[in-house]
Design an enzyme around this catalytic site. Structure first.
Site: not given
Length: 359
Positions: A12, A106-107
């Site tokens: 993350d 983003d994860e």
């Protein structure tokens, strides 16, 4: 041969959008930054850690964020830049495994039970990934390592920002026990409040609740809740996970008060959703209307059809039908959304129909 224990990493990025803006504009470093628009109806898309110290959070109305932090700097989102950085990050992931399940730009979850590059441990791989991301992008990432997805995500949150945490086999139940159920991925605020009303506040409380009681109150989700209270989550990391929905929503600069205003806005949203469907060559069987009032109360209405939606007009008509029982408006509307789920490929519909006719 015994089945190997799964090794899952959850990566993350730290305050991703805001961190990209601070990286690209040195004048923003160390300052409270919000990605979004400082307008009457603006919403914070992301907040830097400097802003979070003042209580600024994503999805917060911009005016409230400004009141919490008068020095807050608003920056317009640059999604092309975020997508470019995300591509760099995913290129790093792909060195170690092909089993990558993105959750957002983003994860992602990575299954490295059988990694492409051998390293001493899953922890060593996670640290190497974090180092590579920083070297290539100048951005920090937090990582969680464990034997299932639920625990890996809890672990990545545990040492944010720029941290790494491991929950080894056999330790999941003990780690979960003292945590508030509201911190569990898969338990939203409304469900957490319902659990709290039943005396379920922590993982230990959830573990103590019999499965039949959970099923009575939470239906099909009860089995998942029963498992995670014990550190159990058998969901696989799903590479190339198919899209489940397509939707568009908008927050209006001025509240909508009349049926004609809502219908006009609905037509615009339906057109945008259908354009997205055509671009991806898919359609769907379930239409959902989302409506948020000026006082932030929200409701959704859905309708499923035997056959998938055929065109933009049909999508718009379905959305308008969902709206009709809600009229006349009891309160002004600040946000409206239309989405399509039960997605299918049009060509597959006809193929399935032909197969069904075979003896």
């Amino acid at each position: 041969m015994p089945t190997p224990i799964r090794r899952i990493i959850h990566i993350d990025m730290d305050a991703f959008y805001a961190s990209v803006e601070q990286r690209d504009n040195p004048a923003l470093k160390g300052r409270p930054v919000a990605v979004g628009h400082c307008q009457e109806r603006g919403v914070v898309a992301a907040a830097s850690y400097e802003a979070r110290k003042f209580g600024v959070r994503s999805a917060m109305p911009s005016l409230i964020a400004r009141r919490k932090c008068p020095e807050l700097v608003f920056v317009s989102p640059r999604f092309d830049a975020y997508r470019a950085v995300s591509a760099q990050i995913h290129a790093v992931f792909s060195r170690y495994t092909s089993l990558i399940q993105p959750l957002s730009l983003d994860e992602a979850y990575l299954d490295i039970t059988h990694p492409l590059l051998r390293r001493a441990s899953a922890t060593a791989i996670a640290e190497e990934i974090r180092t590579s991301i920083f070297e290539q992008t100048g951005l920090t990432a937090s990582a969680g390592v464990s034997y299932n997805k639920f625990l890996a995500k809890l672990a990545s949150d545990h040492r944010k920002p720029n941290g790494l945490f491991v929950i080894p086999p056999g330790m999941g139940e003990a780690f979960v026990a003292p945590l508030p159920v509201g911190t569990f991925h898969g338990i939203g605020p409304a469900t957490a409040r319902r659990m709290n009303s039943l005396g379920i506040h922590t993982g230990a409380d959830l573990r103590a609740c019999p499965l039949d009681i959970l099923k009575h109150h939470f239906g099909k989700a009860a089995t998942f809740y029963y498992g995670i209270a014990r550190g159990v989550d058998n969901r696989p990391v799903e590479a190339n996970r198919p899209r489940k929905s397509l939707g568009k929503e908008t927050t209006f600069l001025q509240d909508l008060h009349t049926e004609s205003e809502l219908v006009q806005a609905m037509a615009m949203l339906a057109s945008q959703v259908w354009t997205a469907c055509q671009k991806r060559e898919i359609t769907g069987r379930t239409v959902t209307l989302k409506l948020r009032h000026s006082d932030f109360t929200q409701l959704t209405r859905s309708q499923s059809f035997p056959q998938p939606v055929q065109n933009e007009a049909a999508l718009q008509q379905a959305a308008v039908r969902l709206l009709a029982p809600l009229l006349p408006l009891s309160k002004p509307v600040r946000l409206l959304g239309v989405s399509l789920t039960g997605l299918v490929v049009p060509g597959q519909i006809e193929a399935d129909r032909q197969l069904s006719l075979l003896p």
